[in-house]
Motif scaffolding. Structure first.
Motif, PDB file in Angstrom:
ATOM      1  N   LYS A 275     -80.833  14.832 -34.751  1.00  0.00           N
ATOM      2  CA  LYS A 275     -80.771  15.707 -35.349  1.00  0.00           C
ATOM      3  C   LYS A 275     -79.229  16.385 -34.667  1.00  0.00           C
ATOM      4  O   LYS A 275     -79.287  16.556 -33.092  1.00  0.00           O
TER       5      LYS A 275
ATOM      6  N   GLU B 185     -76.813  19.035 -31.821  1.00  0.00           N
ATOM      7  CA  GLU B 185     -77.070  20.271 -31.661  1.00  0.00           C
ATOM      8  C   GLU B 185     -75.848  20.922 -31.142  1.00  0.00           C
ATOM      9  O   GLU B 185     -75.979  21.720 -30.508  1.00  0.00           O
TER      10      GLU B 185
ATOM     11  N   LYS C 173     -72.640  20.708 -32.531  1.00  0.00           N
ATOM     12  CA  LYS C 173     -71.469  21.550 -33.775  1.00  0.00           C
ATOM     13  C   LYS C 173     -72.769  21.708 -35.003  1.00  0.00           C
ATOM     14  O   LYS C 173     -73.205  20.970 -35.526  1.00  0.00           O
ATOM     15  N   PRO C 174     -72.237  23.099 -34.747  1.00  0.00           N
ATOM     16  CA  PRO C 174     -72.828  23.988 -35.933  1.00  0.00           C
ATOM     17  C   PRO C 174     -72.238  23.717 -37.597  1.00  0.00           C
ATOM     18  O   PRO C 174     -73.312  23.053 -37.789  1.00  0.00           O
ATOM     19  N   GLU C 175     -71.960  22.491 -37.614  1.00  0.00           N
ATOM     20  CA  GLU C 175     -71.387  22.354 -39.460  1.00  0.00           C
ATOM     21  C   GLU C 175     -72.272  20.891 -39.657  1.00  0.00           C
ATOM     22  O   GLU C 175     -72.118  20.659 -40.977  1.00  0.00           O
TER      23      GLU C 175
ATOM     24  N   ALA D 120     -74.931  20.239 -37.479  1.00  0.00           N
ATOM     25  CA  ALA D 120     -76.529  20.767 -37.007  1.00  0.00           C
ATOM     26  C   ALA D 120     -76.817  20.473 -38.322  1.00  0.00           C
ATOM     27  O   ALA D 120     -78.227  21.084 -38.517  1.00  0.00           O
ATOM     28  N   GLU D 121     -76.257  21.709 -39.113  1.00  0.00           N
ATOM     29  CA  GLU D 121     -76.822  22.653 -40.204  1.00  0.00           C
ATOM     30  C   GLU D 121     -77.489  21.635 -41.607  1.00  0.00           C
ATOM     31  O   GLU D 121     -78.679  22.116 -42.799  1.00  0.00           O
ATOM     32  N   GLU D 122     -77.318  20.441 -41.064  1.00  0.00           N
ATOM     33  CA  GLU D 122     -77.074  19.362 -42.326  1.00  0.00           C
ATOM     34  C   GLU D 122     -79.358  18.744 -41.924  1.00  0.00           C
ATOM     35  O   GLU D 122     -79.421  17.847 -42.628  1.00  0.00           O
ATOM     36  N   GLY D 123     -79.381  18.814 -40.742  1.00  0.00           N
ATOM     37  CA  GLY D 123     -80.715  18.924 -40.338  1.00  0.00           C
ATOM     38  C   GLY D 123     -80.915  17.113 -39.796  1.00  0.00           C
ATOM     39  O   GLY D 123     -79.723  16.973 -39.116  1.00  0.00           O
TER      40      GLY D 123
ATOM     41  N   THR E  57     -78.601  13.867 -47.247  1.00  0.00           N
ATOM     42  CA  THR E  57     -77.254  14.914 -47.918  1.00  0.00           C
ATOM     43  C   THR E  57     -76.417  13.904 -48.615  1.00  0.00           C
ATOM     44  O   THR E  57     -75.995  12.914 -47.713  1.00  0.00           O
TER      45      THR E  57
ATOM     46  N   SER F 148     -72.576  13.267 -46.619  1.00  0.00           N
ATOM     47  CA  SER F 148     -73.591  13.695 -45.265  1.00  0.00           C
ATOM     48  C   SER F 148     -71.969  13.765 -43.946  1.00  0.00           C
ATOM     49  O   SER F 148     -71.360  12.480 -43.730  1.00  0.00           O
TER      50      SER F 148
END
Lengths: 109, 153
Positions: free
Chosen positions: B77, B79, B81-83, B85-88, B113, B116
């Protein structure tokens, strides 16, 4: 290894094989059947091209249940780039490539 | 069934033992993997993470399979880059197979996803890292462009 590189260039020399790589670049992980769709080639011919591409390490295959999926493997092409493109040329080459693409796709500019 | 996936293959003139060490040993990865290193107890169920030179955690996950010199599977996962990280969690598999005087390394990175962003991002990084890893093992020196963590990332 020289014969490794020879296989890559031989595999890339054929337009039908480049088309197959284009199709995997657009949609990775396809079966033989999917790759044959909308192509003016027999299934046997496509299978033979795929085998040559795999021997050149330009595609990798994976079994998923009863299906064999084909994936584009850009690693050998990347290594060819590393051999002749210096680190500091990369940015300029990308700018030239972007310019060419922009001029050729918007010919009204 | 994985909806985003890529499979990369590289042949490296080395032994499975050396390649295995190069994939997980901090001293090795710092040289070709942009100064990063991994922390883990390297056994199934153990947490795993990649450390960025400035002290941040780059990616994290858990070891799923650990078969020395043959197969390593872990969850991954992002840690930093927020966009992404939100993919899990995605899943990374390394497979090593001796072939003649070389080792065939197959790397599969996949995620449920569709389309992704994480898989797209790592798919652009891996060819550089794999080429650099090969060059390091075969010549003793990595490729210069992967020796430093990129500025501003």
């Amino acid at each position: 290894m020289p014969d490794e590189l020879d296989r890559v260039f031989k595999a890339l020399a054929d337009p039908a094989r480049r088309t197959l790589l284009d199709r995997l670049f657009a949609d990775n992980g396809q079966t033989l059947g999917q790759l044959c769709e909308h192509l003016d080639m027999t299934r046997q011919a496509v299978a033979k091209h795929l085998r040559l591409l795999e021997e050149a390490n330009l595609i990798a295959t994976r079994r998923q249940g009863r299906e064999k999926l084909h994936f584009l493997n850009p690693v050998p092409i990347h290594q060819i780039g590393e051999r002749w493109i210096r680190k500091f040329e990369r940015g300029r080459l990308r700018a030239l490539s972007d310019l060419k693409q922009a001029l050729e796709t918007h010919d009204d500019v | 069934m994985a909806a985003s996936r890529f499979v990369y293959v590289i042949y490296i003139r080395t032994t499975p033992a050396r390649l295995w060490q190069a994939l997980i040993d901090p001293e090795f990865t710092r040289r070709y993997w942009a100064q990063t290193w991994q922390e883990s107890e390297w056994k199934p169920g153990a947490p795993w993470r990649i450390m960025i030179p400035d002290g941040r955690v780059g990616d994290s996950g858990e070891i799923l399979e650990f078969v020395p010199e043959r197969r390593l599977v872990l969850t991954w996962k992002n840690e930093f880059k927020p966009e992404l990280a939100e993919e899990g969690h995605s899943r990374l598999t390394y497979e090593l197979e001796p072939e003649g005087e070389s080792v065939k390394l197959t790397l599969t990175h996949e995620m449920e996803t569709p389309k992704s962003k994480l898989i797209d991002a790592v798919s652009q990084g891996w060819p550089h890292l794999l080429s650099s890893l090969k060059t390091l093992l075969e010549t003793g020196e990595p490729l210069i462009e992967t020796t430093r963590w990129p500025e501003g990332v």
